[in-house]
Design a protein around this motif. Structure first.
Motif, PDB file in Angstrom:
ATOM      1  N   ILE A   6       0.771  -1.308  -0.026  1.00 35.24           N
ATOM      2  CA  ILE A   6      -0.116   0.107  -0.080  1.00 35.24           C
ATOM      3  C   ILE A   6       0.844   1.188  -0.140  1.00 35.24           C
ATOM      4  O   ILE A   6       1.974   1.437   0.990  1.00 35.24           O
ATOM      5  CB  ILE A   6      -1.083   0.183   1.279  1.00 35.24           C
ATOM      6  N   LYS A   7       0.789   1.881  -1.095  1.00 33.31           N
ATOM      7  CA  LYS A   7       1.593   3.401  -1.161  1.00 33.31           C
ATOM      8  C   LYS A   7       0.713   4.332  -0.624  1.00 33.31           C
ATOM      9  O   LYS A   7      -0.336   4.457  -1.341  1.00 33.31           O
ATOM     10  CB  LYS A   7       1.960   3.369  -2.355  1.00 33.31           C
ATOM     11  N   THR A   8       1.021   5.193   0.242  1.00 36.91           N
ATOM     12  CA  THR A   8       0.429   6.294   0.684  1.00 36.91           C
ATOM     13  C   THR A   8       1.099   7.523  -0.211  1.00 36.91           C
ATOM     14  O   THR A   8       2.198   7.537  -0.584  1.00 36.91           O
ATOM     15  CB  THR A   8       0.375   6.806   2.100  1.00 36.91           C
ATOM     16  N   THR A  58      -7.062   5.899   6.518  1.00 33.93           N
ATOM     17  CA  THR A  58      -6.142   6.797   6.053  1.00 33.93           C
ATOM     18  C   THR A  58      -6.544   7.891   4.894  1.00 33.93           C
ATOM     19  O   THR A  58      -5.899   9.153   4.889  1.00 33.93           O
ATOM     20  CB  THR A  58      -4.932   5.914   5.145  1.00 33.93           C
ATOM     21  N   LEU A  59      -7.691   7.690   4.288  1.00 30.04           N
ATOM     22  CA  LEU A  59      -8.399   8.609   3.279  1.00 30.04           C
ATOM     23  C   LEU A  59      -8.827   9.728   3.970  1.00 30.04           C
ATOM     24  O   LEU A  59      -9.545  10.509   3.139  1.00 30.04           O
ATOM     25  CB  LEU A  59      -9.173   7.832   2.335  1.00 30.04           C
ATOM     26  N   LYS A  60      -8.880   9.855   5.005  1.00 29.81           N
ATOM     27  CA  LYS A  60      -9.551  10.907   5.815  1.00 29.81           C
ATOM     28  C   LYS A  60      -8.888  12.030   5.764  1.00 29.81           C
ATOM     29  O   LYS A  60      -9.610  13.295   5.654  1.00 29.81           O
ATOM     30  CB  LYS A  60      -9.750  10.519   7.617  1.00 29.81           C
ATOM     31  N   PHE A  61      -7.628  12.026   5.522  1.00 30.44           N
ATOM     32  CA  PHE A  61      -6.964  13.035   5.274  1.00 30.44           C
ATOM     33  C   PHE A  61      -7.243  14.117   3.835  1.00 30.44           C
ATOM     34  O   PHE A  61      -7.489  13.251   2.762  1.00 30.44           O
ATOM     35  CB  PHE A  61      -5.246  12.832   5.100  1.00 30.44           C
ATOM     36  N   GLY A  62      -7.837  15.208   3.956  1.00 29.89           N
ATOM     37  CA  GLY A  62      -8.415  15.721   2.830  1.00 29.89           C
ATOM     38  C   GLY A  62      -7.918  15.695   1.557  1.00 29.89           C
ATOM     39  O   GLY A  62      -8.406  16.052   0.365  1.00 29.89           O
ATOM     40  N   LYS A  96     -16.851  11.452  -3.315  1.00 33.47           N
ATOM     41  CA  LYS A  96     -16.106  12.158  -4.372  1.00 33.47           C
ATOM     42  C   LYS A  96     -14.878  11.972  -4.811  1.00 33.47           C
ATOM     43  O   LYS A  96     -14.134  12.431  -5.701  1.00 33.47           O
ATOM     44  CB  LYS A  96     -16.129  13.638  -3.800  1.00 33.47           C
ATOM     45  N   LYS A  97     -14.386  10.973  -3.932  1.00 34.08           N
ATOM     46  CA  LYS A  97     -13.057  10.398  -4.385  1.00 34.08           C
ATOM     47  C   LYS A  97     -13.144   9.500  -5.684  1.00 34.08           C
ATOM     48  O   LYS A  97     -14.001   8.536  -5.374  1.00 34.08           O
ATOM     49  CB  LYS A  97     -12.252   9.702  -3.044  1.00 34.08           C
TER      50      LYS A  97
END
Length: 175
Positions: A6-8, A58-62, A96-97
């Motif tokens: 998993i690459k962030t 992790t995707l909570k970061f806008g 929306k992502k």
């Protein structure tokens, strides 16, 4: 299903900042593949509910524009079954992502004529994917100037429009 990595904060596999999930397992074995270790279905770590929870959290970061599925091969049937709960949760939590998916399968020949007709998970999974990058990596067609793809035969397909109209609609880089 297993996953290789998993690459962030990935900016190479779709527009904007993305979280990229590299699944394990691929039957294509394209010469020149950049991720040969992920051909093995047993490579990496087991994909679990904890993995899904980690990705959603992790995707909570806008700043994230979305998620990209790569491999290995995300559209191997076992990987589709593993990715489906994640794709559902992604669209429910972050409508929306965007979801991008890279596959070595060809859209018309392999996906629509076979998988879409025969596997229930394919129809649902494709309904969540915004852009599908299709086609095997072909080393002789490698072109480093291409946006978000490795070889000239690969296409960036806008799936919602394509599935709704039945006419292939390609993604073009927004300016």
């Amino acid at each position: 299903m297993n996953y290789a990595e998993i690459k962030t904060f990935d900016v190479a596999n779709g527009p904007g900042i993305r979280l990229s999930l590299f699944v394990s397992g691929c039957h294509h074995r394209c010469p020149g593949c950049f991720n040969e270790q992920a051909w093995d279905f047993n490579y990496g770590k087991e994909f679990t509910q904890d993995t899904i929870d980690y990705i959603i959290d992790t995707l909570k970061f806008g700043a994230y524009a979305g998620v990209t599925f790569l491999g290995g091969e995300p559209l191997e049937r076992v990987n589709q079954q593993g990715l489906l709960p994640l794709a559902r949760k992604l669209k429910e939590t972050y409508p929306k992502k965007t979801i991008w998916c890279f596959t070595g399968y060809e859209f018309e020949k392999d996906i629509m004529a076979h998988m879409y007709q025969e596997w229930d998970e394919t129809k649902e999974l494709l309904s969540y994917i915004d852009v599908l990058v299709d086609g095997p990596f072909i080393e002789s067609l490698k072109n480093l100037t291409l946006v978000f793809r490795g070889s000239e035969n690969q296409r960036l397909i806008r799936l919602p429009e394509t599935l709704a109209t039945g006419k292939l609609t390609l993604w073009e880089k927004e300016r």
